[in-house]
Scaffold this motif. Structure first.
Motif, PDB file in Angstrom:
ATOM      1  N   ILE A  14      17.220  25.517 -26.775  1.00  0.00           N
ATOM      2  CA  ILE A  14      17.496  24.136 -26.386  1.00  0.00           C
ATOM      3  C   ILE A  14      16.241  23.302 -26.574  1.00  0.00           C
ATOM      4  CG2 ILE A  14      19.298  24.748 -24.731  1.00  0.00           C
ATOM      5  CD1 ILE A  14      17.194  24.428 -22.531  1.00  0.00           C
ATOM      6  N   ALA A  15      16.448  21.995 -26.612  1.00  0.00           N
ATOM      7  CA  ALA A  15      15.329  21.053 -26.681  1.00  0.00           C
ATOM      8  C   ALA A  15      14.974  20.646 -25.268  1.00  0.00           C
ATOM      9  CB  ALA A  15      15.710  19.826 -27.517  1.00  0.00           C
ATOM     10  N   ALA A  16      13.842  21.114 -24.775  1.00  0.00           N
ATOM     11  CA  ALA A  16      13.388  20.845 -23.415  1.00  0.00           C
ATOM     12  C   ALA A  16      12.017  20.175 -23.466  1.00  0.00           C
ATOM     13  CB  ALA A  16      13.332  22.134 -22.605  1.00  0.00           C
ATOM     14  N   PRO A  17      11.586  19.562 -22.367  1.00  0.00           N
ATOM     15  CA  PRO A  17      10.252  18.952 -22.359  1.00  0.00           C
ATOM     16  C   PRO A  17       9.173  19.970 -22.707  1.00  0.00           C
ATOM     17  CG  PRO A  17      11.507  18.262 -20.441  1.00  0.00           C
ATOM     18  CD  PRO A  17      12.317  19.314 -21.118  1.00  0.00           C
ATOM     19  N   PRO A  18       8.296  19.676 -23.648  1.00  0.00           N
ATOM     20  CA  PRO A  18       7.278  20.657 -24.062  1.00  0.00           C
ATOM     21  C   PRO A  18       6.271  20.914 -22.948  1.00  0.00           C
ATOM     22  CG  PRO A  18       6.862  18.521 -25.085  1.00  0.00           C
ATOM     23  CD  PRO A  18       8.180  18.397 -24.388  1.00  0.00           C
ATOM     24  N   THR A  19       6.013  22.193 -22.711  1.00  0.00           N
ATOM     25  CA  THR A  19       5.020  22.600 -21.721  1.00  0.00           C
ATOM     26  C   THR A  19       4.125  23.678 -22.326  1.00  0.00           C
ATOM     27  OG1 THR A  19       6.564  24.232 -20.806  1.00  0.00           O
ATOM     28  CG2 THR A  19       6.510  22.057 -19.759  1.00  0.00           C
ATOM     29  N   ALA A  20       2.930  23.812 -21.769  1.00  0.00           N
ATOM     30  CA  ALA A  20       1.969  24.794 -22.265  1.00  0.00           C
ATOM     31  C   ALA A  20       0.991  25.128 -21.145  1.00  0.00           C
ATOM     32  CB  ALA A  20       1.229  24.273 -23.493  1.00  0.00           C
ATOM     33  N   THR A  21       0.236  26.225 -21.344  1.00  0.00           N
ATOM     34  CA  THR A  21      -0.810  26.658 -20.416  1.00  0.00           C
ATOM     35  C   THR A  21      -2.124  26.710 -21.176  1.00  0.00           C
ATOM     36  OG1 THR A  21       0.842  28.004 -19.258  1.00  0.00           O
ATOM     37  CG2 THR A  21      -1.467  28.415 -18.748  1.00  0.00           C
ATOM     38  N   ALA A  26      -1.270  29.417 -24.333  1.00  0.00           N
ATOM     39  CA  ALA A  26       0.138  29.779 -24.434  1.00  0.00           C
ATOM     40  C   ALA A  26       1.000  28.529 -24.436  1.00  0.00           C
ATOM     41  CB  ALA A  26       0.555  30.698 -23.282  1.00  0.00           C
ATOM     42  N   VAL A  27       2.114  28.604 -25.162  1.00  0.00           N
ATOM     43  CA  VAL A  27       3.105  27.541 -25.182  1.00  0.00           C
ATOM     44  C   VAL A  27       4.432  28.119 -24.686  1.00  0.00           C
ATOM     45  CG1 VAL A  27       2.012  26.243 -27.042  1.00  0.00           C
ATOM     46  CG2 VAL A  27       3.669  28.028 -27.596  1.00  0.00           C
ATOM     47  N   ASP A  28       5.328  27.249 -24.261  1.00  0.00           N
ATOM     48  CA  ASP A  28       6.599  27.672 -23.688  1.00  0.00           C
ATOM     49  C   ASP A  28       7.751  27.314 -24.618  1.00  0.00           C
ATOM     50  OD1 ASP A  28       5.253  28.539 -21.418  1.00  0.00           O
ATOM     51  OD2 ASP A  28       5.459  26.593 -20.424  1.00  0.00           O
ATOM     52  N   LEU A  29       8.668  28.255 -24.769  1.00  0.00           N
ATOM     53  CA  LEU A  29       9.933  28.025 -25.445  1.00  0.00           C
ATOM     54  C   LEU A  29      11.049  28.129 -24.413  1.00  0.00           C
ATOM     55  CD1 LEU A  29       9.510  30.129 -28.717  1.00  0.00           C
ATOM     56  CD2 LEU A  29       9.097  27.689 -28.396  1.00  0.00           C
ATOM     57  N   TYR A  30      12.100  27.319 -24.569  1.00  0.00           N
ATOM     58  CA  TYR A  30      13.178  27.277 -23.592  1.00  0.00           C
ATOM     59  C   TYR A  30      14.502  27.643 -24.262  1.00  0.00           C
ATOM     60  CZ  TYR A  30      10.065  24.990 -20.276  1.00  0.00           C
ATOM     61  OH  TYR A  30       9.029  24.700 -19.417  1.00  0.00           O
ATOM     62  N   TYR A  31      15.280  28.452 -23.534  1.00  0.00           N
ATOM     63  CA  TYR A  31      16.610  28.854 -23.967  1.00  0.00           C
ATOM     64  C   TYR A  31      17.583  28.630 -22.812  1.00  0.00           C
ATOM     65  CZ  TYR A  31      14.179  31.137 -27.835  1.00  0.00           C
ATOM     66  OH  TYR A  31      13.399  31.377 -28.929  1.00  0.00           O
TER      67      TYR A  31
END
Length: 431
Positions: free
Chosen positions: A316-323, A328-333
């Motif tokens: 899904i297209a979610a707000p981009p987040t990272a650490t 690290a970057v986050d992917l959302y499903y």
């Protein structure tokens, strides 16, 4: 002396007889043990060459009747082009719009809805289900109004009356604006048909008319909502206002109790919708280009072992987040959760697809069995009716086939149905 001599002879005779009886009894027992059994020997349908530990290889030889009874099935180990995947640690989180905090529209006293109990944490609720009632003002039947309560009554009456006046004024203004834009739109159409006006003027007039119509509809809805608040002219009281659930889900928390006096805007309870969950996968930013983020991900337990209970999650297209500290970057499903299988904060393993395919040795996933230490094995048919357990290392599983990083040679015949029974035969806990 003769009497003593006779007694001694008699005692010696008794001892000799006892010794002879003991020797005869032992001889009979030994002969009975050595006698062969006359019962028919049991027919063994399976046998092993020698008992071994689980880490050693063993040849299992079955009789034709045992093979028929087990209904063994076989497949050939072959090289195929397999899609690749890589496991990552993931966390189950709530979507951004899955939790709603319900607030009090006016100041007043809370009470339970007729025929319903106070909403408890974890209770399932439906969309629009009444949970509580709010008494904006105390009625004479409930209590005698004190001086402070009379002031609150007057303030509430003033607030409701002002809301009704504002709603009426906004409705009239929206009505006039809608009628004016409608006239302008009709005029622009006539000018365009006569060749004087432009198409752009018609489009602008139409947009203004539609916007004004929407504003008029919203003003009507607001006026109807305010009009539902009925004033009691005799005592200056208001009718109870139902507090409904804004969505379908479960009660996550309650912040008030029945009989409590609350202020306008005070939080009452929180409703959580867990029928759809998000899966957040954190990965090293350097690996992002190697993954196909537009394809679904497979969710397993943290051990990463594939099973029939695995769930497929859609990207899904979610707000981009990272650490930043861990690069690290986050992917959302997104995954459906109608059966409440996933919970917020739960950790799972997400197998993300890698770009491109690889040529590797594969066998059906049903051919792979696991021992008590987590080792992976297959049973290879080396000769008719003879089987050997071979260690394998599964890299990943896709579409019901396991990609082997190491294992038997290409062309080996492996058991796909009945491998567990063969393991039971090998280690002695099945026949």
């Amino acid at each position: 002396m003769s009497i003593l001599k006779n007694l001694f002879i008699a005692a010696s005779s008794i001892v000799i007889v006892a010794l002879l009886y003991v020797l005869w009894t032992e001889t009979q027992q030994k002969s009975s043990k050595a006698a062969p059994s006359k019962s028919a020997p049991a027919i063994a349908h399976s046998k092993t060459t020698h008992p071994v530990h689980e880490s050693d290889l063993n040849i299992i030889e079955l009789s034709p009747e045992a093979v028929k009874r087990l209904a063994l099935e076989f497949a050939t180990l072959e090289v195929r082009s397999m899609p690749r995947s890589r496991p990552y640690g993931a966390e189950v989180v709530l979507p951004t719009d899955a939790s709603v905090i319900v607030s009090a529209p006016l100041a007043g006293t809370l009470r339970e809805s007729p025929g319903r109990e106070f909403p408890e944490v974890g209770q399932s609720v439906r969309d629009g289900e009444p949970l509580l009632e709010l008494l904006p003002l105390l009625t004479p039947e409930l209590s005698v109004l004190t001086h402070s309560e009379r002031i609150r009554v007057a303030e509430s009456k003033l607030a409701v009356a002002q809301a009704q006046i504002d709603a009426t004024g906004q409705l009239q203004q929206a009505k006039v604006q809608s009628e004016a834009t409608q006239i302008a739109f009709a005029r622009a159409q006539r000018l365009f048909k006569s060749g004087v006006g432009t198409k752009q003027a018609v489009d602008d007039a139409q947009a203004q008319f539609e916007s004004a119509s929407e504003a008029f509809t919203a003003a009507q809805a607001r006026k109807a909502l305010v009009d539902d608040i009925n004033l009691d002219a005799e005592a200056g009281t208001l009718q109870p206002i139902p507090i409904d659930s804004p969505l379908q889900g479960i009660v996550r928390s309650t912040l008030v109790q029945t009989g409590q006096m609350i202020a306008a805007g005070a939080a009452l309870f929180e409703i959580m919708n867990d029928r759809v969950m998000w899966i957040r996968v954190s990965l090293y930013v350097g690996e992002l280009d190697e993954l196909s983020t537009s394809q679904p991900a497979r969710l397993t337990l943290l051990d990463g072992v594939h099973s029939e209970q695995d769930t497929i999650a859609q990207p899904i297209a979610a707000p981009p987040t990272a650490t930043p500290l861990s690069a690290a970057v986050d992917l959302y499903y997104e995954v459906a959760n109608d059966n409440h299988h996933f919970r917020p904060g739960q950790r799972v393993a997400a197998h993300l697809p890698i770009i491109g395919e690889a040529e590797t040795k594969t066998v059906p996933w049903s051919a792979v069995i696991h021992d008590i230490y987590g080792g992976q094995w297959v049973y290879e048919q080396v000769e008719p009716l003879k089987f050997v357990r071979r260690r394998v290392e599964v890299g990943w599983v896709e579409e019901g086939r396991a990609a082997l990083l190491r294992g038997p040679a290409v062309g080996a015949q492996v058991v796909t149905a009945g491998a567990a029974e063969l393991m039971g035969t090998e280690f002695g806990f099945a026949k």
